[in-house]
Design an enzyme around this catalytic site. Sequence first.
Site, PDB file in Angstrom:
ATOM      1  N   ASP A 160      59.177 -64.933  30.159  1.00  0.00           N
ATOM      2  CA  ASP A 160      59.524 -64.283  31.435  1.00  0.00           C
ATOM      3  C   ASP A 160      59.017 -65.120  32.612  1.00  0.00           C
ATOM      4  O   ASP A 160      59.750 -65.359  33.581  1.00  0.00           O
ATOM      5  CB  ASP A 160      58.872 -62.890  31.544  1.00  0.00           C
ATOM      6  CG  ASP A 160      59.396 -61.875  30.545  1.00  0.00           C
ATOM      7  OD1 ASP A 160      60.259 -61.081  30.911  1.00  0.00           O
ATOM      8  OD2 ASP A 160      58.926 -61.890  29.391  1.00  0.00           O
ATOM      9  N   THR A 170      62.741 -57.801  26.979  1.00  0.00           N
ATOM     10  CA  THR A 170      61.454 -58.438  26.634  1.00  0.00           C
ATOM     11  C   THR A 170      60.822 -57.786  25.402  1.00  0.00           C
ATOM     12  O   THR A 170      60.307 -58.482  24.514  1.00  0.00           O
ATOM     13  CB  THR A 170      60.485 -58.368  27.834  1.00  0.00           C
ATOM     14  OG1 THR A 170      61.046 -59.083  28.929  1.00  0.00           O
ATOM     15  CG2 THR A 170      59.138 -58.985  27.476  1.00  0.00           C
TER      16      THR A 170
END
Length: 308
Positions: A51, A122
Amino acid sequence: MASSPTVLMRLMASAYSVAHRAGTIVRNVMAGGDLGIVEKCGPNDLQTKADRLVQMSICASLARKFPRVTIIGEEDLPSHDVDEELIEDGQCEEILKKAFPPQYSSIKEEELVVWVDPLDGTKEYTEGLLDHVTVLIGIAYEGKAIAGVINQPFYNYEAGADAELGRTIWGVLGLGAFGFQLKEVPAGKHIITTTRSHSSKLVNECISAMNPDNVVRVGGAGNKIIQLIEGKASAYVFASPGCKKWDTCAPEAILHAVGGKLTDIHGNPFHYNKEVKHMNSAGVLATLRNFDYYASRVPESIKQALVP
């Protein structure tokens, strides 16, 4: 002599290359074994090294070429002092050859807003559900999602060691969408795709009201829109706050580019101006076809519980 590429064409061509590079970063972090996981607001709201690196790569690469474009990313990270290895300078020549709709020809750089989700899905990434993971770059003009890029870093990951991993899907409203085969769910079939990790009583009540033949629970908004455009689901139903503008901007643009529709649970369009609140507090309803069928089945009690 061909006219020079417009700002939107150049931004899309760069976003395509930047998203492709992002997919490589995501795969490299996974291959390295240390995901660098931190919890943001709880066990279902995670951030990884991927990320962080991907957002820095996308935001810094685009800001360098388009300094007057507003870029809003999911992660709260510094945009300066980014490692040069993360900078992607390329652009997709195929996009520059397309005839973009004339209504976009006079757009100025400062009128565009880019919404970035560096790693959509995620939680699934950390759990090894790799086909759920996408990288999202959405482009808005006058508050409307007009163009988007979805990179799926692990597309083909179950096809064997020799398979080429990853693909990049892109679309522009008025031009079309590319990088996949458009397919519809068989007529009369009602297949709902919805959240895998953020379910609730409201979410499930809304799905039941649709009387679906099947429910597909997957991670990531980008992944759910891919389900719609590839004929694996007929509606994406999420009767809950939780989704943000960076989750929906790119997917909405691609879905709308092929004649689909994405709104909140009331049927209101989303606005993507730089000043808007980030939360899509009234949920998400999206379809490739037959939007009204699903919108008409959202119970009034659910609409009253979800205030825009």
